[in-house]
Write a protein that holds these residues in place. Structure first.
Motif, PDB file in Angstrom:
ATOM      1  N   SER A   1     -10.876  74.543 -14.769  1.00 20.62           N
ATOM      2  CA  SER A   1      -9.798  73.591 -15.367  1.00 20.62           C
ATOM      3  C   SER A   1     -10.624  72.344 -16.204  1.00 20.62           C
ATOM      4  O   SER A   1     -10.362  72.099 -17.256  1.00 20.62           O
ATOM      5  CB  SER A   1      -8.467  73.212 -14.635  1.00 20.62           C
TER       6      SER A   1
ATOM      7  N   LYS B   1      -9.443  65.841 -18.519  1.00 21.86           N
ATOM      8  CA  LYS B   1      -8.438  66.025 -17.387  1.00 21.86           C
ATOM      9  C   LYS B   1      -8.615  64.920 -16.482  1.00 21.86           C
ATOM     10  O   LYS B   1      -9.332  63.913 -16.874  1.00 21.86           O
ATOM     11  CB  LYS B   1      -9.188  67.117 -16.565  1.00 21.86           C
TER      12      LYS B   1
ATOM     13  N   GLU C   1     -14.826  72.591 -11.381  1.00 23.29           N
ATOM     14  CA  GLU C   1     -13.519  73.543 -11.479  1.00 23.29           C
ATOM     15  C   GLU C   1     -13.222  73.792 -12.915  1.00 23.29           C
ATOM     16  O   GLU C   1     -13.552  73.134 -13.731  1.00 23.29           O
ATOM     17  CB  GLU C   1     -12.405  72.657 -10.956  1.00 23.29           C
TER      18      GLU C   1
ATOM     19  N   ARG D   1     -12.836  73.336 -18.615  1.00 28.77           N
ATOM     20  CA  ARG D   1     -12.285  73.965 -20.092  1.00 28.77           C
ATOM     21  C   ARG D   1     -11.945  72.460 -20.923  1.00 28.77           C
ATOM     22  O   ARG D   1     -11.985  72.594 -22.040  1.00 28.77           O
ATOM     23  CB  ARG D   1     -11.074  74.502 -19.538  1.00 28.77           C
ATOM     24  N   ASP D   2     -11.368  71.443 -20.119  1.00 31.37           N
ATOM     25  CA  ASP D   2     -11.118  70.389 -20.694  1.00 31.37           C
ATOM     26  C   ASP D   2     -12.057  69.613 -21.334  1.00 31.37           C
ATOM     27  O   ASP D   2     -12.205  69.038 -22.404  1.00 31.37           O
ATOM     28  CB  ASP D   2     -10.320  69.402 -20.123  1.00 31.37           C
TER      29      ASP D   2
END
Lengths: 215, 263
Positions: free
Chosen positions: B147, B11, B145, B150-151
């Protein structure tokens, strides 16, 4: 020698040495292996085999290749040596009579690690995963799926039109579950201390905690 | 033989470049010879964060395409004698370099430096593959976070596939009061998902923004928590066993401890 091929099958006294070219990708190896097995049309059946050059493969990729060989009647072994470069290729001996051949069960794949986002395991038989299925990872099986960890990814059991397939997992956390063509979009957050079972009942996917005192 | 460490995240905006600059400065302050490589071709930032942008003459693409030897392209840092930067090109894109060229470059530089830190661009495409090509260690940066985590998970999977096993994790921009109220993922939540070794946790700190805008590095600021966190991470990279900083204590106790020299 046919150096450009992803797979080389060589006959030795101890059995078949299947040499993989580490520079080729897994899909190439797999398709070529199936092609060669198909071409041999049962000629290798009953022979012992060992895969060589598997260092770069993931364990489940190796077991997929082994499973393909077993489908064509080959018997896995650890002690077929890799023939030296100048070794003369002999035609594989006619299949010997082998005793104590284990009865062929159902196909199953063992994945000994956690699947991370973007990683995918697909297999026509059952799949067992020793680890978690993280968000964004995919598991697709023709049969059942057993996850010895928390499942937060996308799992699809019974992809071969098998409505009786089920999924067993120790933990469930926001996973998407599919069985056959049925979809359960969201599972609850933080279900630990399973095992939980998901299966199709009355046309819907249901899940429940497996209670050992039941049976 | 030096270490080639790639700093990556998947990210964007989680603090790869800031981390790279601070780790570089921290390692250089401990008398290591350090070179930073900005692999974010087309969107170069590392030179700006270090306050060196007006000194760029040659860049990474000039070096990999053979226009000049890498030593000619290196920029010496303003504060540290033994910290160098190989800047990215701004007018090209990621395809101007390929992984083989990066591998050759890193191998060549390895003899000269103790640490080579590669600042990886966001994403998992060519830029990422270039950045990790020459590395033998990886540091994954994430923020608390979903996101970003996840990345990071995806990136760790890709690193394993490229044989960069056991990457280390830095959690950046941690806000402890939010974790306390259950509004932010905790360190334990993140470690449970990613299952990798934690190298350090950097708290959210306005001083990072302030010093970045001035082209300075927060790691040399002795009065900031984030600077302390980066210094601890640097010592862990050096192989020291530094306990995790207790970021929750603040106010009177902290001042008292600092006064009696317990910090």
């Amino acid at each position: 020698m046919l150096a450009k091929e992803a797979i080389n099958i060589k006959g030795t006294r101890q059995g078949l040495a299947i040499l993989l070219d580490p520079n080729k990708n897994f899909e190439e190896m797999k398709s070529e292996l199936i092609f060669k097995m198909e071409k041999a049309s049962g000629f290798f059946s009953g022979a012992k085999f060992t895969l060589h050059g598997v260092k770069n493969l993931f364990p489940e990729e190796k077991s997929q290749l082994e499973a393909i060989c077993q489908e064509y009647g080959l018997i896995p072994s650890t002690d077929v040596p890799s023939p030296r470069e100048r070794h003369i290729i002999k035609a594989p001996e006619s299949p010997k009579k082998t005793t104590n051949v284990p009865a062929a069960g159902e196909l199953a794949l063992l994945v000994k690690r956690t699947l991370r986002s973007g990683q995918r395991v697909a297999y026509e038989g059952h799949i067992t995963i020793l680890g978690d299925v993280n968000p964004g990872a995919e598991v697709v099986a023709g049969g059942n799926i057993i996850i010895m960890g928390t499942c937060s990814g996308f799992i699809h059991a019974g992809a071969n039109n098998n409505r009786k397939s089920y999924i067993i997992t120790i933990g469930l956390h926001n996973a998407q579950i599919r069985i056959n063509e049925k979809v359960l979009f969201k599972t609850p957050e933080h279900l630990h201390n399973g095992p939980y079972v998901a299966c199709i009942e009355e046309n819907n996917i249901i899940y429940y905690k497996l209670d050992r005192s039941d049976r | 033989m030096g270490e080639v460490i790639v700093v990556t995240s998947g990210k964007g905006g989680v603090g790869k470049t800031t981390t790279t600059a601070n780790l570089g400065a921290g390692l250089a302050s401990l008398n290591n010879r350090v070179c930073l490589i900005d692999a974010d071709i087309g969107l170069r930032n590392l030179d700006v964060v270090m306050g060196l942008e007006n000194r760029i003459v040659y860049d990474l693409v000039d070096v990999t395409s053979g226009n000049c030897p890498y030593k000619k392209a290196l920029i010496k840092d303003k504060r540290f004698e033994n910290l160098y930067l190989l800047p990215a090109a701004q007018t090209k894109d990621k395809t101007a370099v390929n992984p083989d060229q990066m591998r050759v470059l890193c191998d060549e530089m390895r003899d000269e430096y103790d640490y080579i830190i590669v600042d990886c661009p966001a994403g998992i495409e060519q830029g990422f593959r270039n950045a990790i090509a020459g590395a033998n260690q990886a540091i994954v940066v994430t923020t608390p976070e979903v996101s970003a985590v996840r990345d990071a998970d995806r990136i760790i999977g890709l690193l394993e596939k490229e044989d960069l096993r056991e990457p280390k994790l830095i959690i950046n921009r941690m806000r402890y009061h939010m974790v306390k109220h259950g509004d932010m993922m905790s360190i334990d939540d993140i470690i449970e998902i990613l299952a990798v070794d934690l190298l350090g946790v950097v708290p959210e700190d306005e001083l990072v923004v302030i010093s970045t805008n001035r082209g300075e590095m927060v790691v040399i600021n002795n009065n900031s928590k984030s600077g302390q966190a980066y210094r601890n991470i640097v010592r862990r990279i050096k192989g020291e066993n530094v306990p995790m900083m207790d970021l929750e204590d603040s106010g009177f106790m902290k001042k008292l401890r600092r006064m009696i020299g317990l910090k």
